[in-house]
Design a protein around this motif. Structure first.
Motif, PDB file in Angstrom:
ATOM      1  N   GLY A 176       0.802  -1.223   0.000  1.00 37.11           N
ATOM      2  CA  GLY A 176       0.000   0.000   0.000  1.00 37.11           C
ATOM      3  C   GLY A 176       0.831   1.266   0.000  1.00 37.11           C
ATOM      4  O   GLY A 176       0.280   2.377  -0.019  1.00 37.11           O
TER       5      GLY A 176
ATOM      6  N   ASN B 161       3.085   4.429  -1.097  1.00 37.47           N
ATOM      7  CA  ASN B 161       3.002   5.326  -2.249  1.00 37.47           C
ATOM      8  C   ASN B 161       4.354   5.372  -2.960  1.00 37.47           C
ATOM      9  O   ASN B 161       5.154   6.281  -2.765  1.00 37.47           O
TER      10      ASN B 161
ATOM     11  N   HIS C 215      -3.706  -7.929  -7.197  1.00 39.78           N
ATOM     12  CA  HIS C 215      -3.676  -7.341  -5.846  1.00 39.78           C
ATOM     13  C   HIS C 215      -4.899  -6.469  -5.602  1.00 39.78           C
ATOM     14  O   HIS C 215      -5.372  -6.353  -4.468  1.00 39.78           O
ATOM     15  N   GLY C 216      -5.352  -5.812  -6.652  1.00 46.34           N
ATOM     16  CA  GLY C 216      -6.556  -4.984  -6.541  1.00 46.34           C
ATOM     17  C   GLY C 216      -6.331  -3.645  -5.892  1.00 46.34           C
ATOM     18  O   GLY C 216      -7.275  -2.872  -5.712  1.00 46.34           O
ATOM     19  N   THR C 217      -5.077  -3.323  -5.539  1.00 42.69           N
ATOM     20  CA  THR C 217      -4.813  -2.064  -4.831  1.00 42.69           C
ATOM     21  C   THR C 217      -3.738  -1.224  -5.505  1.00 42.69           C
ATOM     22  O   THR C 217      -3.390  -0.159  -4.993  1.00 42.69           O
ATOM     23  N   ALA C 218      -3.202  -1.691  -6.619  1.00 42.47           N
ATOM     24  CA  ALA C 218      -2.099  -0.994  -7.284  1.00 42.47           C
ATOM     25  C   ALA C 218      -2.543  -0.459  -8.637  1.00 42.47           C
ATOM     26  O   ALA C 218      -3.347  -1.086  -9.345  1.00 42.47           O
ATOM     27  N   TYR C 219      -2.009   0.698  -9.004  1.00 40.91           N
ATOM     28  CA  TYR C 219      -2.177   1.213 -10.361  1.00 40.91           C
ATOM     29  C   TYR C 219      -1.218   0.437 -11.259  1.00 40.91           C
ATOM     30  O   TYR C 219      -0.034   0.293 -10.941  1.00 40.91           O
TER      31      TYR C 219
ATOM     32  N   GLY D 205      -0.749   5.356  -3.851  1.00 32.94           N
ATOM     33  CA  GLY D 205      -0.433   3.990  -3.450  1.00 32.94           C
ATOM     34  C   GLY D 205       0.597   3.434  -4.408  1.00 32.94           C
ATOM     35  O   GLY D 205       1.199   4.175  -5.186  1.00 32.94           O
TER      36      GLY D 205
ATOM     37  N   ASN E 158      -6.778   1.278 -12.838  1.00 35.54           N
ATOM     38  CA  ASN E 158      -6.795   2.185 -11.691  1.00 35.54           C
ATOM     39  C   ASN E 158      -7.879   1.734 -10.716  1.00 35.54           C
ATOM     40  O   ASN E 158      -9.078   1.922 -10.963  1.00 35.54           O
ATOM     41  N   PRO E 159      -7.505   1.124  -9.594  1.00 32.99           N
ATOM     42  CA  PRO E 159      -8.498   0.573  -8.664  1.00 32.99           C
ATOM     43  C   PRO E 159      -9.349   1.633  -7.969  1.00 32.99           C
ATOM     44  O   PRO E 159     -10.355   1.290  -7.338  1.00 32.99           O
ATOM     45  N   LEU E 160      -8.980   2.915  -8.081  1.00 31.89           N
ATOM     46  CA  LEU E 160      -9.769   3.971  -7.447  1.00 31.89           C
ATOM     47  C   LEU E 160     -10.923   4.446  -8.320  1.00 31.89           C
ATOM     48  O   LEU E 160     -11.785   5.194  -7.862  1.00 31.89           O
TER      49      LEU E 160
ATOM     50  N   ARG F 198     -12.348   0.713 -14.218  1.00 26.75           N
ATOM     51  CA  ARG F 198     -11.021   0.493 -13.631  1.00 26.75           C
ATOM     52  C   ARG F 198      -9.993   0.016 -14.656  1.00 26.75           C
ATOM     53  O   ARG F 198      -8.855   0.468 -14.651  1.00 26.75           O
TER      54      ARG F 198
END
Length: 801
Positions: free
Chosen positions: A617, A619, A668-672, A697, A736-738, A744
């Motif tokens: 997580g 940055n 991972h679902g949390t990384a660009y 992140g 992009n997970p956000l 996405r």
């Protein structure tokens, strides 16, 4: 040196804890030794061949040693010295042969044959330092026979006359071009060597050279073999002897290994190392703590290209593509105030700037090439989209032999550098054109001519400038990035630039994560001290610093100015808190953490750490420069190497497919995550790099990087990137997970428009399998097409989700 040690040990009281081979003027531990001592007379032939990395000199000399060893009764030895720059730097081949067995495990210091394969070396290196009287000299020269002598520096002329050198010359580059060999001059000069030395009868030697050429180049196709045969046949007719007995000694001085005006340390220490005299430096010359200055490649003008790009301002659209793709930052552009033109050199070019953001009444535009730093790869010309409508093949930038305009362009480059850099707050860095007006802080590296990796690094420094903190994996990027004697990572006019460090090969991701954690901690400490010192600093300044945004260039500049005001207020304070805040204040500004390396690190040796960082997580921004092999160590297979490609450890074609690093990161679902190819879509590359850096992140950017290990004409590197994208082999996308669900994953490329074979069979790494075993190649191609179809099905599924 060994003799000196024995002499010392033979003394009644020999020196204890001695050193040898250095001049220790600090602790005086070194032994003196006789530098003229040698045992070379026992060897019939002692040759020194000065070559340019990637011109084939080393390969040709290896073949020569094999031919002589196989076809005569002579004992042979070859040893090859080159620095850790990539192609385009000095190589020195030490060849011995003779009737007696050779047990001389040291470099030649008494040569009876000298070959200089790159004319400019005469101005930089003392090529006759180890030549004996009566030695034979072979020179590759760009000048006609009647002009060669007048272009040779005075010191070299004096050495030739004093040592009674037998002098031969050839314009090997002309022969190579006529034979369709490009800049590969190795077989031409190898043929000349055998013709001059008479080791074998001429016809027999030529036959053996052709045989060696076939063994070396048959894997690259019959056309390449025939070109080598043609060059060998043409070499003898181009060779001539120079009778200098009636010539006068000229006044041409030796060149300086660094440009005039260089700092004292650069001139006295780095300059000596560049010119091959580093071993003569005393211990006291070196920095006491091992710290070397950055930004020193600008002083090392290697001058290795015979032809360089020339700007045709009448055709130029000012798109920025040529300087975007330039691997060595040798092409740049600026828009500047017309009032500066009063100081411009006579040959200076400029035109009205294109774009609404510029004032044509007061501003003008110039594109400038550093002819001394250009490596002559010509990838800029191939990538230029501006074609003449009246002159076929002519573009807005074109390769030309530089001899006639070299001095004028040096003056133009110096003037270009004197023009102020463009204001970062007024440049639109969201466009390719705008981004290229930003100063690169990575320049003139020792990377190969036409390198596919360095344009990405250069672009990242343009976008994020001195805010960058870089962890660099071992590999090509660390060798051309953090090498001695000179360093391409540089700084701006204020002396501030990216912070760069290399730890190991396997731990780069963890190392970069550590830098990020340390940077965050320093900012946290600075914020605590800022609050603690509010009464002294003042509420207004503290609040301004705490509330200042740092997203745009203008906001970053405002915050930087506030921090400078803070430091000015603190610099004379003696309290521990004030001193600590003074040293930590810069961390109140936004930093950009980058973890950079190749596929050998990211896919293989350092993958565990990379996966850990993606899951953390943190940055940080990870840039993988994917050449699909271990490029730095000679092109060995990595898990990034595609199915069916020939590489070391899989010379008959890799039997398994390329690891899908991007999909593993997306999981991972949390990384660009983005997959890019600069020449495949430069706007997409620019956008993804900026989105990745802005993502709060971990981000992973996988950048397709063409490489000489692919077996391509490096000038066509950009075209190969385009083929990779169009064939569907290298799809462009970003995740992009956000973003909201359904947005996405974005597939940024069209469905394949050409076949895989249209891409792969432009590269020798695939062609060689087809030549050796057509059926096996066909099987590989069928499997590859099936894998591509499955990959695209996955991509469309992700897009649908």
């Amino acid at each position: 040196m060994v003799v000196a040690i024995y002499k010392e040990l033979d003394k009644e009281k020999p020196k204890s804890n001695f050193t040898i081979g250095i001049d220790d003027d600090i602790t005086f531990s070194s032994l003196d030794y006789d530098k003229n001592f040698n045992l070379e007379d026992q060897h019939l032939f002692r040759g020194l061949f000065y070559g340019l990395g990637a011109d084939g000199t080393v390969s040709a000399n290896k073949n020569s040693i094999k031919i002589i060893g196989d076809e005569t009764d002579y004992h042979v030895q070859g040893y090859f010295v080159y620095d850790s720059k990539k192609s385009g730097s000095l190589t020195v081949s030490h060849l011995r042969f003779g009737a007696k067995p050779i047990e001389s495990t040291y470099l030649i210091n008494s040569a009876n044959f000298i070959a200089c394969h790159h004319f400019n070396y005469l101005s930089i290196y003392d090529v006759f330092k180890y030549a004996v009287d009566g030695a034979t000299f072979l020179l590759n020269t760009p000048y006609p026979k009647d002009q060669v002598w007048q272009h040779i520096p005075k010191k070299i002329q004096e050495e030739i006359i004093r040592k009674k050198i037998k002098f031969y010359a050839i314009n090997a580059y002309t022969v190579a071009k006529e034979a369709g060999m490009g800049n590969r001059i190795n077989t031409i000069l190898q043929t000349c060597f055998f013709a001059i030395s008479n080791i074998l009868p001429r016809e027999e030697a030529i036959a053996k050279i052709k045989e060696a050429a076939y063994k070396t180049y048959s894997k690259k196709g019959e056309a390449v073999v025939q070109k080598n045969y043609g060059a060998i046949d043409m070499a003898i007719s181009g060779l001539y002897e120079i009778d200098y007995s009636q010539f006068q000694i000229g006044e041409t001085p030796l060149g300086n290994p660094v440009t005039p005006g260089a700092p004292e340390f650069v001139e006295d220490v780095l300059g000596k190392i560049i010119s091959g005299q580093g071993d003569d430096l005393p211990v006291s010359a070196f920095p006491i703590d091992g710290t070397y200055p950055s930004g020193t490649t600008k002083w090392e003008k290697r001058n290795i290209a015979d032809a360089v790009p020339v700007w045709d301002e009448s055709l130029c659209t000012q798109c920025g593509k040529c300087y975007l793709i330039c691997p060595h930052a040798s092409i740049r552009a600026k828009v500047y105030d017309k009032s500066l033109l009063k100081h411009a050199p006579e040959t200076w070019k400029h035109v009205d700037p294109i774009g609404k953001e510029f004032d044509k009444a007061t501003q003008t535009y110039t594109l400038q090439v550093s002819t001394d730093d250009c490596t002559g790869c010509s990838i800029c010309v191939e990538y230029c989209p501006a074609l003449s409508k009246t002159e076929p093949g002519h573009k807005a930038i074109n390769m030309m032999d530089k001899e006639s305009f070299q001095e004028a362009e040096r003056n133009n480059w110096d003037f270009f550098l004197s023009i102020p850099e463009m204001d970062r707050t007024k440049v639109n860095k969201n466009t390719v054109k705008g981004s290229q007006f930003l100063q690169p802080l990575f320049e003139f590296s020792g990377a190969c001519a036409g390198c596919g990796e360095t344009p990405y690094i250069k672009l990242v420094t343009q976008l994020f400038d001195e805010r960058m903190i870089v962890a660099n994996a071992t590999g090509c990027t660390s060798i051309y990035g953090g090498n001695l004697p000179t360093t391409p990572w540089t700084h701006n006019a204020q002396g501030i630039g990216p912070a760069w460090a290399n730890s190991l090969f396997e731990d780069n991701a963890e190392f970069g994560l550590g830098l990020a954690l340390a940077t965050n901690k320093k900012k946290e400490m600075a914020l605590q001290l800022l609050d603690e010192l509010r009464p002294f600093i003042g509420e207004t300044l503290v609040d301004k610093i705490l509330t200042a945004l740092d997203n745009t260039e203008a906001e970053i500049q405002v915050k930087r100015e506030l921090v400078q005001i803070l430091k000015e207020k603190l610099k004379n304070e003696s309290s521990p808190s004030a001193k600590n805040l003074f040293h930590l204040a810069d961390f109140l500004e936004k930093k950009s953490i980058w973890i950079i390396g190749g596929d050998g690190w990211a896919y293989d040796i350092g993958y565990g750490g990379l996966d850990h960082v993606l899951a953390s997580g943190a940055n940080v921004n990870i840039l993988v420069l994917d050449t699909e092999v271990y490029s730095n160590t000679g092109g060995q297979t990595s898990k990034s190497t595609p199915l069916g490609a020939s590489a070391k450890f899989s010379v008959n074609g890799k039997p398994t497919g390329k690891k899908d690093l991007a999909m593993q990161a997306i999981a991972h679902g949390t990384a660009y995550v983005a997959q890019i190819a600069m020449a495949g879509n430069d706007s997409h590359t620019l956008r993804c790099i900026q989105e990745a850096e802005a993502f709060p992140g971990p981000s992973l950017i996988i950048a397709y990087s063409h490489c000489i290990a692919h077996g391509i004409d490096i000038a066509k590197g950009a075209e190969q990137q385009q083929f990779a994208v169009k064939s569907g082999y290298w799809p462009l996308f970003h995740y992009n997970p956000l973003k909201p669900q359904g947005e996405r994953f974005v597939l940024d490329t069209k469905d394949p428009s050409i076949s895989l074979s249209d891409f792969q069979y432009h590269e020798n790494r695939y062609k060689i399998i087809h030549q050796k075993d057509p059926q096996k190649a066909a099987d590989f191609m069928k499997q590859s097409e099936e894998m591509k179809t499955n990959k695209w099905h996955t991509l469309h599924t992700l897009r649908g989700l």
